[in-house]
Design an enzyme around this catalytic site. Sequence first.
Site, PDB file in Angstrom:
ATOM      1  N   GLY A  46      34.462  26.277  43.038  1.00 18.78           N
ATOM      2  CA  GLY A  46      34.201  27.008  44.275  1.00 18.78           C
ATOM      3  C   GLY A  46      35.466  27.215  45.108  1.00 18.78           C
ATOM      4  CG  ASN A  69      28.269  17.230  43.859  1.00 18.95           C
ATOM      5  OD1 ASN A  69      28.991  17.694  44.744  1.00 18.95           O
ATOM      6  ND2 ASN A  69      27.371  17.962  43.213  1.00 18.95           N
ATOM      7  CB  ALA A  70      28.707  14.524  48.892  1.00 11.69           C
ATOM      8  N   GLY A  72      31.827  18.961  48.415  1.00 15.74           N
ATOM      9  CA  GLY A  72      32.056  19.761  49.621  1.00 15.74           C
ATOM     10  C   GLY A  72      33.151  20.795  49.457  1.00 15.74           C
ATOM     11  CG  LEU A  73      32.231  24.316  48.531  1.00 17.56           C
ATOM     12  CD1 LEU A  73      31.806  25.371  49.542  1.00 17.56           C
ATOM     13  CD2 LEU A  73      32.266  24.899  47.128  1.00 17.56           C
ATOM     14  CB  CYS A 130      27.674  24.909  48.501  1.00 22.35           C
ATOM     15  SG  CYS A 130      28.443  23.274  48.474  1.00 22.35           S
ATOM     16  CE  LYS A 165      25.365  27.492  41.070  1.00 16.95           C
ATOM     17  NZ  LYS A 165      26.500  26.724  40.541  1.00 16.95           N
ATOM     18  CG  ASN A 192      24.474  25.184  43.953  1.00 15.13           C
ATOM     19  OD1 ASN A 192      24.806  24.029  43.705  1.00 15.13           O
ATOM     20  ND2 ASN A 192      25.310  26.075  44.451  1.00 15.13           N
TER      21      ASN A 192
HETATM   22  C1  LIG Z   1      30.383  17.639  41.035  1.00 19.63           C
HETATM   23  C2  LIG Z   1      29.771  18.998  41.158  1.00 19.63           C
HETATM   24  C3  LIG Z   1      30.429  20.013  41.840  1.00 19.63           C
HETATM   25  C4  LIG Z   1      29.852  21.269  41.976  1.00 19.63           C
HETATM   26  N1  LIG Z   1      30.534  22.264  42.626  1.00 19.63           N
HETATM   27  C5  LIG Z   1      30.001  23.519  42.694  1.00 19.63           C
HETATM   28  C6  LIG Z   1      30.705  24.602  43.264  1.00 19.63           C
HETATM   29  O1  LIG Z   1      31.848  24.460  43.701  1.00 19.63           O
HETATM   30  N2  LIG Z   1      30.107  25.816  43.332  1.00 19.63           N
HETATM   31  C7  LIG Z   1      28.849  26.021  42.838  1.00 19.63           C
HETATM   32  O2  LIG Z   1      28.348  27.137  42.897  1.00 19.63           O
HETATM   33  N3  LIG Z   1      28.165  25.030  42.250  1.00 19.63           N
HETATM   34  C8  LIG Z   1      28.701  23.785  42.169  1.00 19.63           C
HETATM   35  N4  LIG Z   1      27.996  22.773  41.552  1.00 19.63           N
HETATM   36  C9  LIG Z   1      26.664  23.055  41.008  1.00 19.63           C
HETATM   37  C10 LIG Z   1      26.720  23.356  39.519  1.00 19.63           C
HETATM   38  O3  LIG Z   1      27.489  24.485  39.257  1.00 19.63           O
HETATM   39  C11 LIG Z   1      25.290  23.551  38.976  1.00 19.63           C
HETATM   40  O4  LIG Z   1      24.696  24.613  39.679  1.00 19.63           O
HETATM   41  C12 LIG Z   1      24.415  22.334  39.145  1.00 19.63           C
HETATM   42  O5  LIG Z   1      25.161  21.165  38.924  1.00 19.63           O
HETATM   43  C13 LIG Z   1      23.201  22.319  38.213  1.00 19.63           C
HETATM   44  O6  LIG Z   1      23.554  22.338  36.868  1.00 19.63           O
HETATM   45  P1  LIG Z   1      23.746  21.013  35.970  1.00 19.63           P
HETATM   46  O7  LIG Z   1      22.514  20.204  36.128  1.00 19.63           O
HETATM   47  O8  LIG Z   1      23.972  21.511  34.573  1.00 19.63           O
HETATM   48  O9  LIG Z   1      24.945  20.312  36.508  1.00 19.63           O
HETATM   49  C14 LIG Z   1      28.576  21.515  41.409  1.00 19.63           C
HETATM   50  C15 LIG Z   1      27.923  20.505  40.724  1.00 19.63           C
HETATM   51  C16 LIG Z   1      28.492  19.249  40.579  1.00 19.63           C
HETATM   52  C17 LIG Z   1      27.740  18.187  39.835  1.00 19.63           C
END
Ligand SMILES: Cc1cc2nc3c(=O)[nH]c(=O)nc-3n(C[C@H](O)[C@H](O)[C@H](O)COP(=O)(O)O)c2cc1C
Lengths: 303, 303, 257, 257
Positions: A46, A69-70, A72-73, A130, A165, A192
Amino acid sequence: MVDLNVKIHDLDLKNPVMTASGTSGFAEELTDFYDVGQLGGLLLKGTTLKNRDGNAYPRMAETASGMLNAVGLQNKGVDYFIENIYPRIKDYNTPLIVNVNGSTVEEYIAVTEKVNELDKIPAIELNISCPNVKEGGMSFGISCPSAEAVTREVRRVYDKTLIVKLSPNVTDITEIAKAVEGQGADSVSLVNTFLGMSIDSEKRIPLLSTVTGGLSGPAIKPIALRMVWQVYNAVKIPVIGMGGIMNAADAIEFMLAGATAVQVGTAIFKNPFIPLQIIEGIKEYLERHKIQSASELTGCLQM
Amino acid sequence: MVDLNVKIHDLDLKNPVMTASGTSGFAEELTDFYDVGQLGGLLLKGTTLKNRDGNAYPRMAETASGMLNAVGLQNKGVDYFIENIYPRIKDYNTPLIVNVNGSTVEEYIAVTEKVNELDKIPAIELNISCPNVKEGGMSFGISCPSAEAVTREVRRVYDKTLIVKLSPNVTDITEIAKAVEGQGADSVSLVNTFLGMSIDSEKRIPLLSTVTGGLSGPAIKPIALRMVWQVYNAVKIPVIGMGGIMNAADAIEFMLAGATAVQVGTAIFKNPFIPLQIIEGIKEYLERHKIQSASELTGCLQM
Amino acid sequence: MSRKFVEEFKVVKNIALNSSNFLIKLLSKKALPQIAPGQFVNVEVENSKEIFLRRPFSVFEVDYTQNTMSLIVKILGRGSKKLTEIEEGDTINIVYPLGKSFSYPEKEDKVLLIGGGSGVAPMLFLAKETGLVKENVDIILGARSKEEHIDVSDYAKYGNLHYTTEDGSLGEKGFVTHHSIFEQINNYSKIYACGPDAMMKAVAKIAQTEGIFCEVSLENLMACGFGVCLCCIEPTQKGNLCICTEGPVFNIKELKW
Amino acid sequence: MSRKFVEEFKVVKNIALNSSNFLIKLLSKKALPQIAPGQFVNVEVENSKEIFLRRPFSVFEVDYTQNTMSLIVKILGRGSKKLTEIEEGDTINIVYPLGKSFSYPEKEDKVLLIGGGSGVAPMLFLAKETGLVKENVDIILGARSKEEHIDVSDYAKYGNLHYTTEDGSLGEKGFVTHHSIFEQINNYSKIYACGPDAMMKAVAKIAQTEGIFCEVSLENLMACGFGVCLCCIEPTQKGNLCICTEGPVFNIKELKW
Ligand SMILES: Cc1cc2nc3c(=O)[nH]c(=O)nc-3n(C[C@H](O)[C@H](O)[C@H](O)COP(=O)(O)O)c2cc1C
Ligand SMILES: Cc1cc2nc3c(=O)[nH]c(=O)nc-3n(C[C@H](O)[C@H](O)[C@H](O)COP(=O)(O)OP(=O)(O)OC[C@H]3O[C@@H](n4cnc5c(N)ncnc54)[C@H](O)[C@@H]3O)c2cc1C
Ligand SMILES: Cc1cc2nc3c(=O)[nH]c(=O)nc-3n(C[C@H](O)[C@H](O)[C@H](O)COP(=O)(O)OP(=O)(O)OC[C@H]3O[C@@H](n4cnc5c(N)ncnc54)[C@H](O)[C@@H]3O)c2cc1C
Ligand SMILES: Cc1cc2nc3c(=O)[nH]c(=O)nc-3n(C[C@H](O)[C@H](O)[C@H](O)COP(=O)(O)O)c2cc1C
Ligand code: FES
Ligand code: FES
């Protein structure tokens, strides 16, 4: 020979398996393990207009079949990306998609305009979901008017493939999906993370510095799958599915429910090779079931 | 000696651990294992005005750290309950709470009026959150006006403790909680199951006869815990927490997040003794931490 | 960025060093890449319903001729417990090599190595690799009691061993920073430490005050271990850095301690 | 309702009967309650990340003097596979005894027992317990091939054994209902069956047509196993009934087949 190609609007993917934003860094980290050119696509971390430090430590907590997770971009801002990261990664042989974030519509627009200039970025994913930032982020994605507004404004300045998204933290995700489709989104990706929380019962404190964070991993798969199925039945644009995909069977389930392509997120933390294993598994599945093309899987759930 | 008593409005519980509706039958099944008089309370299986066959088989699917169910409120109706079941169970030494369901406000009222007559039923739990029925159920619990309407009407005819059970399938659960509080609910219980879906990728069919079903178990705990914490901070009435509680630490987390009492659901399928183990575990925790009373745990999360 | 692998290792040894520490020796089918003290591996904990993510452990020993690598696993919670129950002949899945190592001392350095808790492994690995004569290496190991110390007499050839225990049952009584060696702390040109946060912070404070070069190895919670999740961050002078790629070893000057 | 228990049993035997069927013998620390053919237990599958719920298995043998109980576990998916990997000396957690048993035949009955797939266990248990002379008991066991049959020669003393295989490699070729015994099906006053749904439905159809008493044991998916979840239902003349408490054994007259 089965055909793994799928198409998200103008975007041709050599196979339906991408890595999710925030779980595959800026691509380079994965190249320590393998050639990312094998992936269907790669969603970059992100990105915001300005540098963001992200949230304080601790930023993660393990949960049953998942994690919070937290982050926070945390990122250095779009200019840093363009100047320092993009030149190093632009020639990877897979579509690199920027995950665009902002606290205001103006910020979303500003980031998008800059990314629009980058030849080797064929699409953006507008992150209106997010849960880990105080301003913007999910707040845009949980009401139709705000989701519409940001999509409309970004659409005006962006002429390549626009993926929006979606947040799962809503009563009816199909409404939001239809709203952004109505404003010109070329595709929606979902889900997300779910807003969740963990507590250390012995210390009586939250495990995350931000108290709440985003839940991902296999735990959320049944809910994510339901949402993909609902959205597939509600919109005409291609759906990109994700949420707890750990193996090829999971990915195929999302495609049967209506996804044209999938993203693999948290699974990468367990094993960065999982996306490649999924590509192989889909191929093997298609051969075994004598299905010619991966795109035939989309929505072909028998009811 | 620690004090395990907690109070939900007028309802005194000898300890904060109840069994959840739909996971402990009509109490008799648990008596095959132990004396249910040890429980803080017992929520009976969802009851409707008339006999309901429930949904077709298959009704359940295992998921990562959880399960989907699509039982669909199978029960013989409130009259059958009153005539045949109530006389057999009424003297169990624990508060028996009827989980009241309906497809219309009138049905909710009719069931409530009948249950109001039963001496040994000190409370009802108004289920406006069942995701597994076509009419009524969750549809009442996902919008404020309908949640308000059913709560208001039921409150008019019911003078004992009225608990309203909330659906997690909403954008903002605090709004619904405040809405039912405003209409006289004495307590809210949360969460009911999350709407989810499972697919057999080999056969390309949904695993549930109803396609979608309700997700429960440890998988949902982080989201449920977050909602309990949010609702605790939004309302003044006592909150009953549930969702994936498997052990005493989980139960304590819910109490720290703001629950006055907890319900144990899916865990019972794994081991019917878990509610008793949790009671013991809470006792041991209070002793170890030199906390005098279970009620002191409620909301005492350190931020 | 450097080449990393996901590989099934065979467990060739799993022995209890004491009631809570186990030595697990792992055999690779292929030639091991170079691994330096401070680097770590991320281990999949199989057969456990409760564990979802991998668990990071420092590398303790590497034998490039035998293609073996050892870890010292201290039982802390469920994952480490489960790992110590693994049997010889079983396999475990490992992501490696991860993170950056300690810097090596110069020939003229006099170094102090400080290890506590699960931080003992990288310190002993480093002790072996300093390339210094024994006289120039002091090693202090701290634990609650004698029982919690492991037998490290083999390392006497690499440096002078000192112990502290909180109950005084072995070596000097107190925390590592209470050890009398700290009275002549200016004898050392470099201090290396790994252990509980509180211990490292106490060491860092002394090093800072005295202006001595000091590297510590952090043990933040990790999800991925290779830089993609941004969960393991530590605030540094350069902003939040991932300890799994920019660390786990940091010069205390870089930190905001 | 009847008394039920949750108990840790010790695995005293786990042997492969063939490539996919295992006999697991379990020792209880206390006197076993009465358990009859058709009743089942619900087994916790430990150490598996993927398995959340218990798995039901019919009781195959009970020895009240030794306090042992045996199961025959056929590998179908991940849970059954994991169970067959259990080692002697390990413990497994069991909820039992569950469900209702087959009705016992009368002295004058001539009975046919039909087992297929994982339905063999309760049929053999019943064969042992009918109380009839061998002449009045016929047992047909069906499988895909000879390799998939287990050795049941011990049961020859309780009844006449017959086999079918789909490939003709043992006994008669075809499904159980193709067996020549069905040509004189009216010789039997009672038929008992347990096996795949399709097999039981074929048997039930014949019994129905011929008006022969017939009990079948169903294997619906279960969450709890003791009547609280209402997931395991079968549509019957009395509405949807839970097979875990009202079954798994049903007289076909009660079913809507
Ligand atoms: C550590 C972490 C960081 C993430 N950062 C972003 C992000 O920057 N932008 C975003 O759109 N989604 C972010 N996500 C969400 C993932 O892209 C995804 O939508 C979500 O984890 C669900 O899929 P999964 O169960 O396969 O992880 C993040 C997820 C995790 C676990
Ligand atoms: C780079 C690195 C190197 C490491 N090297 C070693 C080593 O060589 N030997 C060794 O025994 N251990 C080492 N550790 C620590 C080890 O990773 C943890 O002990 C282990 O992950 C705990 O897992 P668990 O499942 O047993 O504990 P859990 O059940 O997950 O947790 C138990 C409790 O400990 C806390 N906890 C868990 N991990 C950490 C952590 N990393 N920091 C602080 N608190 C934590 C949890 O929050 C929880 O309260 C290292 C950690 C890192 C990051
Ligand atoms: C009352 C009863 C008695 C039983 N007795 C025995 C016995 O004595 N020996 C024995 O080997 N097995 C017996 N079974 C079946 C046994 O419970 C299943 O084989 C086992 O639960 C499968 O678990 P798994 O994790 O291996 O399969 P999973 O990985 O959970 O499933 C593999 C596949 O099989 C399907 N499946 C799983 N269970 C069933 C089922 N019960 N019916 C239909 N499809 C199913 C799943 O949907 C999936 O497609 C019995 C079942 C019941 C209900
Ligand atoms: C099989 C099953 C049946 C259920 N039936 C009901 C019901 O009748 N009424 C109700 O309010 N909730 C019902 N629930 C929801 C539970 O009471 C509880 O809210 C939910 O399962 C979350 O808690 P848990 O994770 O501890 O199971 C049911 C849940 C399951 C799994
Ligand atoms: S653990 Fe994922 S970035 Fe360090
Ligand atoms: S399995 Fe729960 S009622 Fe039968």
